[in-house]
Motif scaffolding. Structure first.
Motif, PDB file in Angstrom:
ATOM      1  N   TYR A 153      32.563  39.742  47.945  1.00 26.60           N
ATOM      2  CA  TYR A 153      32.001  39.249  46.703  1.00 26.60           C
ATOM      3  C   TYR A 153      31.283  37.960  46.662  1.00 26.60           C
ATOM      4  N   GLU A 154      31.613  37.106  47.879  1.00 24.75           N
ATOM      5  CA  GLU A 154      30.868  35.522  48.059  1.00 24.75           C
ATOM      6  C   GLU A 154      29.501  36.044  48.449  1.00 24.75           C
ATOM      7  N   LYS A 155      29.468  37.215  49.391  1.00 25.41           N
ATOM      8  CA  LYS A 155      27.914  37.226  49.891  1.00 25.41           C
ATOM      9  C   LYS A 155      27.216  38.228  49.027  1.00 25.41           C
ATOM     10  N   ALA A 156      27.590  39.221  48.220  1.00 22.89           N
ATOM     11  CA  ALA A 156      26.963  39.787  47.251  1.00 22.89           C
ATOM     12  C   ALA A 156      27.758  39.883  46.085  1.00 22.89           C
ATOM     13  N   THR A 157      27.103  39.081  45.332  1.00 23.06           N
ATOM     14  CA  THR A 157      27.726  38.606  43.848  1.00 23.06           C
ATOM     15  C   THR A 157      27.632  39.592  43.059  1.00 23.06           C
ATOM     16  N   TRP A 158      26.675  40.598  43.169  1.00 27.66           N
ATOM     17  CA  TRP A 158      26.593  41.774  42.107  1.00 27.66           C
ATOM     18  C   TRP A 158      27.841  42.636  42.104  1.00 27.66           C
ATOM     19  N   LEU A 159      28.620  42.537  43.304  1.00 26.32           N
ATOM     20  CA  LEU A 159      29.776  43.408  43.351  1.00 26.32           C
ATOM     21  C   LEU A 159      30.765  43.105  42.281  1.00 26.32           C
ATOM     22  N   THR A 160      30.581  41.774  41.665  1.00 20.03           N
ATOM     23  CA  THR A 160      31.626  41.418  40.562  1.00 20.03           C
ATOM     24  C   THR A 160      31.305  41.852  39.271  1.00 20.03           C
ATOM     25  N   ASP A 161      30.017  42.582  38.998  1.00 23.84           N
ATOM     26  CA  ASP A 161      29.511  42.881  37.666  1.00 23.84           C
ATOM     27  C   ASP A 161      30.239  43.876  37.245  1.00 23.84           C
ATOM     28  N   GLY A 162      30.190  44.104  35.867  1.00 22.86           N
ATOM     29  CA  GLY A 162      30.856  45.306  35.075  1.00 22.86           C
ATOM     30  C   GLY A 162      30.389  46.549  35.682  1.00 22.86           C
ATOM     31  N   ASP A 163      28.915  46.703  35.835  1.00 23.86           N
ATOM     32  CA  ASP A 163      28.835  48.047  36.482  1.00 23.86           C
ATOM     33  C   ASP A 163      29.408  48.559  37.782  1.00 23.86           C
ATOM     34  N   THR A 164      29.654  47.566  38.414  1.00 23.13           N
ATOM     35  CA  THR A 164      30.260  47.928  39.900  1.00 23.13           C
ATOM     36  C   THR A 164      31.661  48.102  39.497  1.00 23.13           C
ATOM     37  N   GLN A 165      32.273  47.471  38.756  1.00 25.78           N
ATOM     38  CA  GLN A 165      33.702  47.786  38.362  1.00 25.78           C
ATOM     39  C   GLN A 165      33.821  49.187  37.860  1.00 25.78           C
ATOM     40  N   VAL A 167      32.020  51.829  38.271  1.00 25.70           N
ATOM     41  CA  VAL A 167      31.764  52.604  39.421  1.00 25.70           C
ATOM     42  C   VAL A 167      33.248  52.866  40.404  1.00 25.70           C
ATOM     43  N   HIS A 168      33.617  51.698  40.467  1.00 24.71           N
ATOM     44  CA  HIS A 168      35.020  51.712  41.297  1.00 24.71           C
ATOM     45  C   HIS A 168      36.030  52.543  40.481  1.00 24.71           C
ATOM     46  N   ARG A 169      36.048  52.247  38.895  1.00 25.61           N
ATOM     47  CA  ARG A 169      36.996  53.265  38.347  1.00 25.61           C
ATOM     48  C   ARG A 169      36.746  54.806  38.236  1.00 25.61           C
ATOM     49  N   ILE A 170      35.660  54.953  38.314  1.00 26.74           N
ATOM     50  CA  ILE A 170      35.103  56.377  38.278  1.00 26.74           C
ATOM     51  C   ILE A 170      35.644  56.826  39.718  1.00 26.74           C
ATOM     52  N   LEU A 171      35.333  56.430  40.689  1.00 22.69           N
ATOM     53  CA  LEU A 171      35.582  56.653  42.037  1.00 22.69           C
ATOM     54  C   LEU A 171      37.183  56.938  42.451  1.00 22.69           C
ATOM     55  N   HIS A 172      37.820  55.824  41.643  1.00 16.39           N
ATOM     56  CA  HIS A 172      39.276  55.818  41.575  1.00 16.39           C
ATOM     57  C   HIS A 172      39.782  57.232  41.093  1.00 16.39           C
ATOM     58  N   SER A 173      39.214  57.373  39.912  1.00 17.08           N
ATOM     59  CA  SER A 173      39.899  58.705  39.200  1.00 17.08           C
ATOM     60  C   SER A 173      39.504  59.640  39.994  1.00 17.08           C
ATOM     61  N   ILE A 174      38.469  59.879  40.642  1.00 22.72           N
ATOM     62  CA  ILE A 174      38.007  61.318  41.106  1.00 22.72           C
ATOM     63  C   ILE A 174      39.019  61.425  42.549  1.00 22.72           C
ATOM     64  N   GLU A 175      39.395  60.251  43.009  1.00 29.36           N
ATOM     65  CA  GLU A 175      40.113  60.375  44.406  1.00 29.36           C
ATOM     66  C   GLU A 175      41.488  60.845  43.690  1.00 29.36           C
ATOM     67  N   GLU A 176      42.238  60.361  42.528  1.00 31.60           N
ATOM     68  CA  GLU A 176      43.473  60.802  42.238  1.00 31.60           C
ATOM     69  C   GLU A 176      43.308  62.202  41.436  1.00 31.60           C
ATOM     70  N   GLU A 177      42.063  62.661  41.130  1.00 34.81           N
ATOM     71  CA  GLU A 177      42.263  63.888  40.623  1.00 34.81           C
ATOM     72  C   GLU A 177      41.960  64.913  41.449  1.00 34.81           C
ATOM     73  N   GLU A 178      41.207  64.698  42.583  1.00 30.32           N
ATOM     74  CA  GLU A 178      41.606  65.462  43.615  1.00 30.32           C
ATOM     75  C   GLU A 178      42.788  65.445  44.440  1.00 30.32           C
ATOM     76  N   ALA A 179      43.437  64.639  44.405  1.00 29.75           N
ATOM     77  CA  ALA A 179      44.763  64.603  44.949  1.00 29.75           C
ATOM     78  C   ALA A 179      45.640  65.513  43.915  1.00 29.75           C
ATOM     79  N   ARG A 180      45.693  65.353  42.750  1.00 29.84           N
ATOM     80  CA  ARG A 180      46.248  65.988  41.725  1.00 29.84           C
ATOM     81  C   ARG A 180      46.090  67.911  42.109  1.00 29.84           C
TER      82      ARG A 180
END
Length: 371
Positions: A153-165, A167-180
């Motif tokens: 986050y310190e070297k790439a501050t764009w990782l803290t913006d809302g769009d990045t977060q 994407v993280h939520r989408i990827l996390h939900s896909i991981e859980e969906e596939e586990a289910r």
């Protein structure tokens, strides 16, 4: 000559420093610096001009002039991007890429840091749920608590913006969906193992590995201990005809179907949290992910039906072998299932039975003679 040598040595060490820094950057960012480098060389002339102007404002006019002058050599490969330049591009370029490109960068970064975990469980097939389900939840929970290292986050501050977060939520939900999806058949799969072991008393070992995006759960099936009389005379297990559907009851299949019908709910709930603009910009990626989940489910369904058929065939083959041969035998089988793999070894060793009989006869003779 001495001055030339000292200058050469300084240049060599300085070059080695930049190579080392670039290598560290690649390891730190999971290789996305190389993706960003390729995107850098693919920019249009207007996009490149805009980036150089921002580069100059951020790092100074001399740095901008050097970048402009060296760009053709970077692009041709004659000169390699230094660690410092690559780090600057990591900060400046991603916000100027498309949402789809950033999505893939974040996916790659997440995959690099989200290490798959392993859990090991031993359980009888009848009571697997009490031990296996907590292990599955533990592996999934590690994904829920995932965070990227602070240094990124310190070297790439764009990782803290809302769009990045988002994407993280989408990827996390896909991981859980596939586990289910992969674990929807667990009840039926462990019931199959229970029926197999009950039918084939010469089952030597059985194990099942549950493979989900977050990690693997390795389950060792504990068999009921064979009594002395069973070792000598054998025992009659639950009978099963050649129909593979008898390995799995209608109720177990119904449970799996109910779980399947709820697929996509986690992803849908995540999408509901996105802004309309984010939904529009990521709609192609979201559609790809939904299609991917559907394909994954279809493959899991097919693996389940194929493995049910193959397990039933193995039971019949072992029965035939038992009836047609009195010799020792060993049958090793691996079944690719909806949730992972089931490994079963069936082994008959007549020497063991002979030894047991000899021990029993010896004990009887000892008791008779000691009277």
């Amino acid at each position: 000559m001495s001055y030339y040598y000292r200058g050469y040595r300084r240049g060599r060490y300085w070059g080695a420093y930049h190579v080392s820094k670039r290598r560290h950057l690649t390891n730190l960012f999971g290789g996305i610096d190389q993706d960003i480098e390729r995107a850098f060389f693919a920019l249009s002339s207007s996009e490149l001009e805009a980036l150089f102007m921002v580069y100059g404002r951020q790092y100074g006019k001399s740095a901008e002039a050097y970048a402009r002058r060296t760009y053709p050599q970077w692009k041709s490969g004659a000169v390699k991007l230094s660690g410092q330049t690559a780090e600057r591009l990591l900060e400046l370029l991603p916000p100027r890429l498309s949402k789809e490109q950033r999505y893939e960068l974040i996916r790659k970064l997440r995959k690099h840091y989200l290490k798959r975990t392993n859990e090991y469980v031993a359980t009888p097939p009848e009571t697997w749920r009490q031990r296996v389900i907590p292990a599955v939840e533990k592996v999934i929970r590690a994904s829920r608590d995932f965070k990227l290292p602070q240094e990124l986050y310190e070297k790439a501050t764009w990782l803290t913006d809302g769009d990045t977060q988002a994407v993280h939520r989408i990827l996390h939900s896909i991981e859980e969906e596939e586990a289910r999806q992969r674990t929807a058949y667990l009840d039926a799969e462990f019931k199959r193992i229970e029926v197999f072991v009950a039918n084939i008393k010469t089952t030597d070992s059985a194990s099942h590995t549950i493979s989900i995006p977050q990690g693997d759960i390795h389950v060792t099936i504990q068999k009921e201990k064979t009594t002395l009389l069973q070792s000598i005379f054998g025992s009659r297990g639950t009978t099963m005809s050649g129909n593979s559907h008898e390995l799995v009851s209608r109720e177990e299949l119904q449970k799996a179907l109910v779980l399947q019908q709820s697929r996509g709910n986690l992803l849908k709930l995540t999408l509901d949290d996105l802004s309309e603009n984010q939904k529009i910009e990521l709609r192609e990626k979201i559609l790809e992910e939904q299609i991917g989940l559907d394909v994954s489910q279809a493959k899991a369904d097919q693996r389940f039906h194929n493995s049910t058929r193959d397990m039933a065939s193995t039971i019949q083959a072992v029965r035939s072998l038992e009836q047609s041969s009195k010799s020792d035998y060993e049958v090793r089988s691996t079944f690719e299932t909806a949730s992972g793999n089931t490994d079963i070894t069936v082994k008959k060793n007549n020497n063991t039975v002979i030894i047991v009989i000899a021990i029993v006869v010896g004990i009887i003779l000892f008791l008779l003679l000691s009277k």
